[in-house]
Design a protein around this motif. Structure first.
Motif, PDB file in Angstrom:
ATOM      1  N   HIS A  74     -38.429  41.185  10.221  1.00 49.06           N
ATOM      2  CA  HIS A  74     -39.437  40.316   9.605  1.00 49.06           C
ATOM      3  C   HIS A  74     -40.853  40.664  10.066  1.00 49.06           C
ATOM      4  O   HIS A  74     -41.807  39.942   9.723  1.00 49.06           O
ATOM      5  N   CYS A 104     -35.657  40.395   2.559  1.00 49.68           N
ATOM      6  CA  CYS A 104     -34.407  40.207   3.306  1.00 49.68           C
ATOM      7  C   CYS A 104     -34.296  38.780   3.856  1.00 49.68           C
ATOM      8  O   CYS A 104     -35.280  38.223   4.371  1.00 49.68           O
ATOM      9  N   THR A 105     -33.111  38.229   3.747  1.00 45.97           N
ATOM     10  CA  THR A 105     -32.811  36.886   4.248  1.00 45.97           C
ATOM     11  C   THR A 105     -31.726  36.979   5.305  1.00 45.97           C
ATOM     12  O   THR A 105     -30.668  37.583   5.071  1.00 45.97           O
ATOM     13  N   ASP A 106     -31.972  36.389   6.457  1.00 51.47           N
ATOM     14  CA  ASP A 106     -31.011  36.461   7.556  1.00 51.47           C
ATOM     15  C   ASP A 106     -29.693  35.793   7.188  1.00 51.47           C
ATOM     16  O   ASP A 106     -29.665  34.706   6.599  1.00 51.47           O
ATOM     17  N   ALA A 112     -28.584  40.807   7.452  1.00 52.16           N
ATOM     18  CA  ALA A 112     -29.403  40.157   6.430  1.00 52.16           C
ATOM     19  C   ALA A 112     -28.991  40.676   5.059  1.00 52.16           C
ATOM     20  O   ALA A 112     -28.480  41.793   4.928  1.00 52.16           O
ATOM     21  N   CYS A 114     -30.495  41.793   1.579  1.00 56.14           N
ATOM     22  CA  CYS A 114     -31.777  42.263   1.052  1.00 56.14           C
ATOM     23  C   CYS A 114     -31.693  42.416  -0.458  1.00 56.14           C
ATOM     24  O   CYS A 114     -30.685  42.902  -0.988  1.00 56.14           O
TER      25      CYS A 114
END
Length: 276
Positions: A74, A104-106, A112, A114
């Protein structure tokens, strides 16, 4: 517009593709990037991407990014994306990119999901007609780690890419027409069914006839929903179709093309022929 700029290491090999700067801006090399502690998996992209002659086309992709605890995905100067390449994975392979890096999201502290888009601009001859067909998917990530992105110490920049993570078809959009010599025919009499199969040419942004292709002539009886194949007709050198048909029932006639790896399947709109 390409936003991935190529940075060559002292060896002259392709060492880094940086998402952060325009392609026209070269970065002074000072060392070789280290291998970033990331990997990529579970890549998903459309099975086929149909590209015409003028309109920009976007194809969504997703993948799983796994990273070490030392990698801050991030950070403002961390970038990752998926891209397409044609043929073998090399510095000179044709490539297609997105306008922006993936987001991207954890999922966990080290994984993550993406998501991003491949953006194709056929009006800019991107890609070439000869490159239609199967394209492969690669994914990459770069961490500048606070370095000046215009003149970084490359030994402090992390980079990782992986090729062969999937495939998709990048196809030349197709068109198909059907016309009849008469829309009212006596029972048992013949009439002519004409048409044309054409596809996008990315080199001149026009549609050209698709020659020597098998196309099915199909009929759907009035009051039903299913087309039945009557015969197969081959396009001529200009993509034109022409054959005769016998009118036994009122209904709809059309041509239907099954498609190839370079050109998607397409069916013309049915034309109604009434039987007297």
């Amino acid at each position: 517009m390409r936003i991935r700029a190529v940075v060559a290491a002292a060896s002259g090999a392709l060492a880094l593709t940086a998402l952060a700067v325009p392609a026209a801006q070269a970065v002074t090399d000072s060392g070789t990037p280290y291998t970033l502690n990331v990997s990529f998996s579970s890549v998903s992209i459309a099975k086929a991407i149909k590209v015409g002659t003028t309109n920009e086309v976007s194809a969504k992709y997703t993948y799983t990014l796994t990273h070490g605890s030392d990698v801050d995905i991030h950070a403002s100067d961390f970038y990752t994306d998926a891209f397409l390449y044609h043929g073998s994975y090399s510095d000179t392979a044709p490539e297609l990119y997105g306008d922006n890096p993936a987001g991207c999201t954890d999922v966990t502290s080290t994984t993550a999901t993406c998501t991003g888009y491949i953006n194709i601009y056929p009006a800019d001859a991107d890609p070439k007609s000869a490159d239609a067909g199967t394209w492969n998917v690669a994914v990459e990530a770069v961490a500048f780690n606070g370095q000046d992105q215009q003149n970084p110490d490359m030994s402090k920049v992390g980079y990782k890419d992986q090729s062969g993570l999937g495939t998709t078809l990048v196809q030349r959009y197709s068109k198909l027409t059907t016309t009849v010599s008469s829309t009212s025919v006596y029972k048992g009499k013949t009439f002519t069914v004409s048409g044309k199969l054409s596809r996008a040419n990315w080199d001149d942004n026009l549609y050209h006839g698709y020659a020597n292709q098998p196309v099915k002539l199909q009929f759907r009886k009035a009051g039903t929903t299913t087309y039945t194949t009557v015969k197969t007709v081959y396009t001529d050198s200009y993509g034109n179709l022409k054959t005769s048909a016998t009118a036994n029932y009122s209904g709809y006639w059309r041509y239907s093309f099954a498609g190839t790896t370079t050109t998607p399947a397409v069916s013309a709109t049915g034309v109604y022929v009434g039987v007297k």
